[in-house]
Design a protein around this motif. Structure first.
Motif, PDB file in Angstrom:
ATOM      1  N   PHE A 239       0.839  -1.190   0.000  1.00 23.15           N
ATOM      2  CA  PHE A 239       0.000   0.000   0.000  1.00 23.15           C
ATOM      3  C   PHE A 239       0.877   1.243   0.000  1.00 23.15           C
ATOM      4  CE2 PHE A 239      -3.282  -2.960   1.229  1.00 23.15           C
ATOM      5  CZ  PHE A 239      -4.421  -2.413   0.670  1.00 23.15           C
ATOM      6  N   VAL A 240       0.528   2.205  -0.860  1.00 23.71           N
ATOM      7  CA  VAL A 240       1.286   3.453  -0.965  1.00 23.71           C
ATOM      8  C   VAL A 240       0.330   4.616  -0.783  1.00 23.71           C
ATOM      9  CG1 VAL A 240       3.085   2.489  -2.443  1.00 23.71           C
ATOM     10  CG2 VAL A 240       1.033   3.455  -3.480  1.00 23.71           C
ATOM     11  N   ASN A 241       0.854   5.683  -0.230  1.00 27.24           N
ATOM     12  CA  ASN A 241       0.058   6.880   0.031  1.00 27.24           C
ATOM     13  C   ASN A 241      -0.142   7.652  -1.267  1.00 27.24           C
ATOM     14  OD1 ASN A 241      -1.111   9.241   1.013  1.00 27.24           O
ATOM     15  ND2 ASN A 241       0.209   9.296   2.830  1.00 27.24           N
ATOM     16  N   THR A 242      -1.408   7.943  -1.614  1.00 25.81           N
ATOM     17  CA  THR A 242      -1.686   8.687  -2.850  1.00 25.81           C
ATOM     18  C   THR A 242      -1.431  10.178  -2.695  1.00 25.81           C
ATOM     19  OG1 THR A 242      -4.009   9.101  -2.309  1.00 25.81           O
ATOM     20  CG2 THR A 242      -3.478   7.015  -3.419  1.00 25.81           C
ATOM     21  N   GLY A 243      -1.297  10.662  -1.461  1.00 26.54           N
ATOM     22  CA  GLY A 243      -1.126  12.089  -1.230  1.00 26.54           C
ATOM     23  C   GLY A 243      -2.433  12.833  -1.030  1.00 26.54           C
ATOM     24  N   PHE A 244      -3.584  12.134  -1.253  1.00 28.20           N
ATOM     25  CA  PHE A 244      -4.890  12.779  -1.068  1.00 28.20           C
ATOM     26  C   PHE A 244      -5.309  12.640   0.393  1.00 28.20           C
ATOM     27  CE2 PHE A 244      -9.506  12.728  -0.828  1.00 28.20           C
ATOM     28  CZ  PHE A 244      -9.852  13.837  -1.586  1.00 28.20           C
ATOM     29  N   PHE A 269     -16.175  14.167  -2.149  1.00 28.50           N
ATOM     30  CA  PHE A 269     -15.211  14.228  -3.241  1.00 28.50           C
ATOM     31  C   PHE A 269     -15.526  13.135  -4.251  1.00 28.50           C
ATOM     32  CE2 PHE A 269     -13.167  15.699   0.635  1.00 28.50           C
ATOM     33  CZ  PHE A 269     -12.613  16.905   0.247  1.00 28.50           C
ATOM     34  N   VAL A 270     -15.515  13.499  -5.517  1.00 30.52           N
ATOM     35  CA  VAL A 270     -15.684  12.534  -6.600  1.00 30.52           C
ATOM     36  C   VAL A 270     -14.377  12.462  -7.367  1.00 30.52           C
ATOM     37  CG1 VAL A 270     -16.954  11.938  -8.694  1.00 30.52           C
ATOM     38  CG2 VAL A 270     -18.153  13.024  -6.770  1.00 30.52           C
ATOM     39  N   LEU A 271     -13.714  11.278  -7.355  1.00 31.99           N
ATOM     40  CA  LEU A 271     -12.430  11.092  -8.028  1.00 31.99           C
ATOM     41  C   LEU A 271     -12.628  10.236  -9.280  1.00 31.99           C
ATOM     42  CD1 LEU A 271     -11.649  11.932  -5.079  1.00 31.99           C
ATOM     43  CD2 LEU A 271      -9.623  10.494  -5.338  1.00 31.99           C
ATOM     44  N   ASN A 272     -11.950  10.621 -10.352  1.00 32.52           N
ATOM     45  CA  ASN A 272     -12.042   9.815 -11.571  1.00 32.52           C
ATOM     46  C   ASN A 272     -10.990   8.720 -11.554  1.00 32.52           C
ATOM     47  OD1 ASN A 272      -9.598  11.026 -12.291  1.00 32.52           O
ATOM     48  ND2 ASN A 272     -10.594  12.592 -13.564  1.00 32.52           N
ATOM     49  N   THR A 273     -10.936   7.922 -12.637  1.00 36.79           N
ATOM     50  CA  THR A 273     -10.024   6.779 -12.669  1.00 36.79           C
ATOM     51  C   THR A 273      -8.561   7.198 -12.652  1.00 36.79           C
ATOM     52  OG1 THR A 273     -10.227   6.755 -15.083  1.00 36.79           O
ATOM     53  CG2 THR A 273     -11.677   5.281 -13.831  1.00 36.79           C
ATOM     54  N   GLY A 274      -8.283   8.449 -12.971  1.00 34.64           N
ATOM     55  CA  GLY A 274      -6.910   8.946 -12.900  1.00 34.64           C
ATOM     56  C   GLY A 274      -6.524   9.469 -11.541  1.00 34.64           C
ATOM     57  N   GLY A 275      -7.455   9.448 -10.593  1.00 33.71           N
ATOM     58  CA  GLY A 275      -7.171   9.918  -9.241  1.00 33.71           C
ATOM     59  C   GLY A 275      -7.404  11.389  -9.032  1.00 33.71           C
ATOM     60  N   ALA A 276      -7.862  12.107 -10.075  1.00 33.48           N
ATOM     61  CA  ALA A 276      -8.122  13.536  -9.941  1.00 33.48           C
ATOM     62  C   ALA A 276      -9.527  13.780  -9.400  1.00 33.48           C
ATOM     63  CB  ALA A 276      -7.952  14.221 -11.292  1.00 33.48           C
ATOM     64  N   VAL A 277      -9.688  14.898  -8.676  1.00 27.22           N
ATOM     65  CA  VAL A 277     -10.999  15.269  -8.137  1.00 27.22           C
ATOM     66  C   VAL A 277     -11.852  15.825  -9.271  1.00 27.22           C
ATOM     67  CG1 VAL A 277     -12.239  16.737  -6.527  1.00 27.22           C
ATOM     68  CG2 VAL A 277     -10.060  15.721  -5.840  1.00 27.22           C
TER      69      VAL A 277
END
Length: 659
Positions: A239-244, A269-277
């Motif tokens: 497991f790695v921290n995404t920074g979010f 928060f709604v995140l897309n498959t790329g991890g962006a909000v």
């Protein structure tokens, strides 16, 4: 070392079908406090405390599922709709699971977790349902249970804590053949679903330590939220921290093919498959709304709240929502009710067993009129808190609502027209800072309104029909200091002769009569009047002018109401019934909360934990007994009962809803 502890927790699973009560009962539940949402076929299912409603995405039709349909009435903790099997799984905080079929509208109860004694009651909560094929992985406070939704039966139970012990599993996620379990205190555990021996806790490997509030499979990747509000991702080996990082406590984590939704107390928060909000809701209505769950369906974001019901936002702007909820009162914990022909008033004030109103509740009023609910918000009530009783004027229809801290509200046409307090009436405060404790009020045959004002000497007050106030002392029956020797007066009823019968919390039954200008006041207590207890909660006069008295420890009847003031030996009597040929005291030791008398002189008696008793006119026969087990009562805690004399409908106010 391997330990096969699950043998000690062997569970034989069973299920029963619930009864439908729609032929005789009506439910009036609040749907504004949402706990979870789940997508169905062209609809969304929403749980609200102890009831469920569905919203059709195409037709906008709303349907409800309540105790009337067979739900148990307990507090719902999670929910999941299986599209493949067309079943709604409902999980409860006490371990109960119910399965609702939207076609037949049958409710199937699965009580095995609830009834299992080896699992402590405070560790039975159902936290999450995760569907993989025909198996539902049920995450509970004690571990994980398999449920075959196709065959409607349980499989194995996995106790994955240290050495096979109990462990709170908050949520699970499945990717490929691996199942990931987020836990409270023992990290994220991973196991191989193809392993036939998963009941061995050693098969569950800890991938990362800590406490994890949620976990989900999104875009074929596992994401998890740690208790420090950080979002982590499993990269295949670690497991790695995404920074979010989200700012508040996580309440819900969901995902579909396109979006992951993170719902916290004040933000979504709604995140897309790329991890962006992709979208974010923050500072909604000045942070006065608590978000409980969120999910993207099509081009809309559906959010469940604790105060506003279900909200539908258009993506990606998420600005002005559409509010969605069935018609109903503001809250479920109805405290006092008052029925009138084709209408019902409800208030939600609270106080403790010993009538302590603190902390004060700031809640609105609900009014059912011609089958529709009008909810009056607290902002329109002139800051009147802890509303505790309702009365309707027989002369002009004005509604008088007591506040156990701020005085007496008067409403006309659903609008507040007056707030009587210590500055504009005969009401008195028990301290310099306004603290005006008004509970029950009653109109007499002259149209005068009688009021009890607790913890002061001149506690009995009357608002004459000419607008003048008058006060009467209770010094002859209650000793000083009045602040401490009598904490409160409970319910009151007025007799044909004008006698006011008042329940008190410490001084038994109090009778008061103006007696043509020479007031009479007397009390009936445990010591002198054969009362089972000095705390009188309820009083009711029947069609024979007999006074039925409900206390914290049983029932009494005062047969000689006419001689109350003149008979020096007047006593209340217990109702003795024969039970299996043995004389027994009716409702012995029962904590009675309310007594109402219907047109046939039957007695409807509410209790604090035993539901409702319907008694024959003389009390010798129990005509009906309603509990949570044999009726749609959502709780056995009955706060109030009221009868619509025109329609004959009997309303029950419980701590979990109104029926």
């Amino acid at each position: 070392m391997k330990r096969f502890i699950p043998v000690l927790f062997l569970v034989i699973f069973s299920a029963t079908s619930a009864q439908n009560f729609s032929d005789r009962w009506l439910g009036h539940f609040s749907y504004l406090n949402v706990s979870d949402i789940s997508e169905g076929e062209n609809e969304i299912y929403v749980s609200a405390e102890n009831a469920v409603f569905s919203y059709n995405l195409l037709t906008k039709e709303i349907k409800t599922v309540t105790t009337i349909d067979g739900l148990q009435g307990e507090i719902i903790s999670t929910m999941h709709f299986s599209k493949d099997f067309n079943k709604l799984m409902i999980g409860y905080t006490n371990g109960l699971i119910e399965i609702f079929d939207p076609v037949t509208r049958d409710v199937r109860k699965v009580v095995d977790i609830l009834n299992k004694q080896v699992i402590p009651p405070n560790q039975k909560r159902v936290n999450h349902f995760n569907e993989t094929g025909n198996i539902i992985y049920v995450a509970c406070q004690f571990g994980i249970v398999e449920y075959n939704i196709e065959r409607l039966e349980f499989g194995d139970t996995f106790f994955i804590g240290t050495a096979g012990g109990l462990l709170n599993v908050t949520q699970t996620a499945v990717v490929g053949n691996q199942i990931f379990a987020a836990t409270a205190g023992q990290g994220i555990k991973v196991a191989d679903l193809t392993d036939p021996n998963l009941i061995d806790s050693a098969k569950w490997i800890t991938r990362i330590s800590g406490t994890w509030n949620g976990i989900v499979a999104f875009n074929n990747t596992v994401y998890a939220v740690r208790s420090n509000r950080q979002l982590w991702r499993f990269n295949g080996t670690a497991f790695v921290n995404t920074g979010f990082v989200h700012p508040q406590t996580l309440n819900d984590l969901k995902a579909n093919d396109q979006f992951m939704t993170i719902s916290t107390t004040r933000d979504v928060f709604v995140l897309n498959t790329g991890g962006a909000v992709q979208a974010q809701i923050s500072n909604f209505e000045n942070n006065t709304v608590t978000f409980k769950a969120g999910q993207v369906i099509g081009n809309s974001l559906f959010v469940g709240s604790a105060e506003k019901g279900l909200m539908k936002f258009d993506l990606p702007n998420v600005t002005t929502p559409e509010f969605i909820a069935p018609d109903g009162p503001i809250r479920n914990d109805s405290f006092a009710i008052r029925a009138a022909p084709e209408e019902l008033w409800v208030v939600f004030g609270q106080y403790t067993t010993f009538f302590n109103p603190f902390p004060l509740d700031s809640r609105g009023i609900s009014h059912l009129q011609k089958g529709e609910w009008l909810n009056i918000p607290f902002s329109e009530l002139r800051n009147a808190r802890d509303l505790s009783s309702i009365n309707i004027s027989p002369i002009d229809g004005k509604v008088y609502i007591s506040s156990f801290h701020d005085g007496l509200l008067v409403l006309e046409d659903n609008q507040v027209v007056e707030l009587f307090n210590n500055t504009n009436s005969g009401l008195e405060s028990l301290s310099a800072a306004p603290d005006i404790r008004i509970h029950d009020t009653k109109f007499d045959s002259n149209g005068d309104l009688w009021v009890t004002n607790s913890r002061i000497e001149r506690a009995i007050k009357v608002l004459r029909s000419n607008g003048q106030w008058q006060s009467f002392s209770v010094r002859n029956v209650i000793s000083e200091p009045f602040l401490n020797t009598e904490l409160a007066f409970a319910k009151m009823v007025i007799g044909r002769d004008g006698t006011k019968w008042i329940g008190s919390i410490s001084n038994g039954l109090i009778g008061f009569n103006e007696n043509n200008g020479t007031p009479q006041i007397k009390k009936l207590t445990e010591e002198e009047g054969n009362m089972p207890n000095n705390s009188v909660q309820a009083v009711a006069l029947d069609n024979r002018n007999q006074l039925w008295i409900g206390t914290r420890r049983g029932l009494r009847v005062l047969f000689n109401t006419g001689g109350f003031f003149t008979d020096p030996n007047v006593q209340a009597e217990a109702v003795i019934i024969l039970e299996n040929g043995v004389p027994q005291e009716l409702l012995f030791e029962q904590f009675i909360t309310d007594i109402e008398v219907d047109g046939s002189n039957n007695k409807w008696i509410g209790t604090v934990d035993s539901g409702v008793f319907m008694l024959s006119p003389d009390g010798q026969r129990t005509l009906q007994r309603f509990t949570q087990d044999n009726s749609p009562l959502p709780s056995n805690v009955i706060n109030d009962i009221s009868i619509d004399e025109q329609t004959g409908r009997v309303y029950f106010a419980t701590q979990r809803g109104l029926v």
